[in-house]
Design a protein around this motif. Structure first.
Motif, PDB file in Angstrom:
ATOM      1  N   HIS A 128       0.842  -1.206   0.000  1.00 28.47           N
ATOM      2  CA  HIS A 128       0.000   0.000   0.000  1.00 28.47           C
ATOM      3  C   HIS A 128       0.871   1.248   0.000  1.00 28.47           C
ATOM      4  O   HIS A 128       0.584   2.228  -0.715  1.00 28.47           O
ATOM      5  N   THR A 139       0.419   3.570  -3.257  1.00 27.02           N
ATOM      6  CA  THR A 139      -0.373   4.778  -3.001  1.00 27.02           C
ATOM      7  C   THR A 139       0.501   5.962  -2.623  1.00 27.02           C
ATOM      8  O   THR A 139       0.401   7.035  -3.221  1.00 27.02           O
ATOM      9  N   TYR A 181      -4.224  -2.876  -4.582  1.00 18.68           N
ATOM     10  CA  TYR A 181      -3.163  -1.939  -4.204  1.00 18.68           C
ATOM     11  C   TYR A 181      -3.076  -0.680  -5.062  1.00 18.68           C
ATOM     12  O   TYR A 181      -2.609   0.349  -4.570  1.00 18.68           O
ATOM     13  N   GLN A 230      -5.749   3.722  -5.401  1.00 20.94           N
ATOM     14  CA  GLN A 230      -6.228   4.292  -4.142  1.00 20.94           C
ATOM     15  C   GLN A 230      -5.714   5.732  -4.020  1.00 20.94           C
ATOM     16  O   GLN A 230      -4.549   6.000  -4.301  1.00 20.94           O
ATOM     17  N   LYS A 231      -6.548   6.633  -3.582  1.00 16.76           N
ATOM     18  CA  LYS A 231      -6.155   8.042  -3.482  1.00 16.76           C
ATOM     19  C   LYS A 231      -5.425   8.375  -2.182  1.00 16.76           C
ATOM     20  O   LYS A 231      -4.659   9.331  -2.121  1.00 16.76           O
ATOM     21  N   ARG A 232      -5.633   7.592  -1.135  1.00 15.07           N
ATOM     22  CA  ARG A 232      -4.999   7.905   0.144  1.00 15.07           C
ATOM     23  C   ARG A 232      -4.895   6.665   0.996  1.00 15.07           C
ATOM     24  O   ARG A 232      -5.609   5.685   0.778  1.00 15.07           O
ATOM     25  N   SER A 254      -1.930  10.015  -2.674  1.00  9.75           N
ATOM     26  CA  SER A 254      -1.421   9.671  -4.000  1.00  9.75           C
ATOM     27  C   SER A 254      -1.382  10.915  -4.887  1.00  9.75           C
ATOM     28  O   SER A 254      -2.229  11.802  -4.779  1.00  9.75           O
TER      29      SER A 254
END
Length: 383
Positions: free
Chosen positions: A117, A121, A197, A200-202, A212
């Motif tokens: 992650h 991200t 994975y 995702q923005k955060r 991200s």
């Protein structure tokens, strides 16, 4: 063995206008971008290309290869997503807060899942190093795994000497064509891990929210990654992808002078790909496309299947016809493992250059026993 080709389909495109793809103007936002590439994954067709084989510094797009290697190890059962790693004191001292970071401290226990992650991200440099050192033993061994994966994928214009893209005097370099190959492989070989994975923005780690820099997710409909990169030497790069109604595009822009240029060109290129081009569906994922002859096996032929939805891509107003041809070096010789790549499907739409997609054995074929050889010999007389 001989190279065998089998024309399996001839489809006249249901478009009458006398237009070709070359007449489509690319987005104006691409004007300041030195390297750009857009490919339709379902057909393998290149929709736009500018300097696709020019080598450049990838910066943090390097981390896609680190994630891909981890995905391969997870899929092989060698790396568990809940495996715990302990951050060493030297790694923490060198990488905590250096560039984009998870701010890992010496003695922190962090899982594969957490690290991936952080890599996908937050673009965490420290997470990449911790994974490389902890799993492979040291960074050079991990980079050797990255380069073996690149060779396996046919990324002939790329080399990796760092897990995270930190400047290394040009020892790490890629091409747009190779990055698209890597993006396609990450998505098609590991679709569930990709969805988990990437895109995702955060994320939150130890109470700190990490954001991200992806310029398309949440902005371009269907965008789900993949990875930005930036250093002063490399400029602003992006390997991106989006999927709409089962149609998948993968793109690269590289060497942009500003973050704004990277964002606008990436968004415009994806939107142009969806608006100005369309797919003509041909085969659903897992469907048999043709059959290949088998030698010395307990079966005389094997179905050739696709692991992705396959289509022909046509530009707005482009004429056909669409021609499909299967290529394989045959007859194939048993034993053949199920899902082994054994052939390619060539797709040609109109006068455009053709593209090729892999085809796989739809079933295992064992070596023939005495009875199989007898039956196959008899059948050969009547075929």
């Amino acid at each position: 063995m001989l190279r065998r080709s089998l024309a399996i389909l001839l489809v006249p495109a249901l478009i009458a206008a006398p237009a070709t793809a070359e007449l489509l103007a690319p987005p104006a936002e691409l004007a300041p971008i030195p390297v750009a590439l857009l490919v339709d994954v379902n057909s393998g067709r290149t929709l736009y290309s500018r300097e696709p084989d020019r080598r450049f510094l990838p910066a943090s797009t390097t981390k896609v290869m680190t994630a891909f290697v981890a995905f391969e190890e997870i899929a092989a059962g060698r790396l568990a997503s809940d495996r715990q790693f302990i951050v060493s004191d030297p790694t923490a001292r060198q990488w905590n807060g250096r560039g984009t970071s998870m701010y890992l401290k010496a003695g922190d226990r962090v899982s594969t899942d957490d690290l991936l992650h952080g890599i996908a991200t937050a673009s965490a440099n420290d997470a990449s190093i911790v994974l490389a050192e902890s799993y492979a033993g040291d960074v050079p061994r991990w980079c050797a795994m990255m380069n073996r994966a690149a060779a396996m994928l046919g990324m002939t214009g790329s080399r990796f000497a760092t897990p995270n893209g930190w400047p290394d005097q040009g020892a790490t370099y890629v091409t747009a064509r190779d990055l698209v190959t890597l993006g396609e492989a990450t998505i098609t070989r590991h679709p569930q891990l990709y969805r988990t994975y990437f895109g995702q923005k955060r994320m939150t780690w130890n109470g700190v929210e990490l954001i991200s820099h992806d310029p398309t997710v949440g902005v371009v409909r269907g965008a789900d990654g993949i990875k930005t990169g930036h250093t002063n030497e490399a400029g602003y790069n992006f390997l991106g992808s989006a999927e709409r109604d089962g149609r998948r595009l993968v793109m690269v822009v590289a060497g942009a002078k500003t973050e704004a240029d990277r964002a606008s060109s990436s968004r415009a290129l994806l939107e142009w790909g969806f608006a100005e081009w369309h797919d003509r569906p041909l085969f659903a994922s897992g469907k048999a496309v043709a059959k290949a002859a088998v030698q010395a096996g307990d079966a005389r032929e094997v179905p050739l299947v696709t692991h992705r939805a396959i289509a022909a891509t046509l530009a707005r107003g482009e004429t056909g016809p669409i021609t499909l041809t299967v290529h394989y070096r045959g007859p194939l010789v048993a034993p053949i493992a199920k899902d082994a790549q054994v052939a390619e499907l060539e797709i040609r739409a109109g006068d455009a250059p053709s593209s090729r997609l892999p085809l796989f054995a739809g079933q295992a074929v064992a070596k023939a026993g005495p009875l199989d050889r007898l039956v196959n010999g008899v059948m050969g007389w009547f075929s």
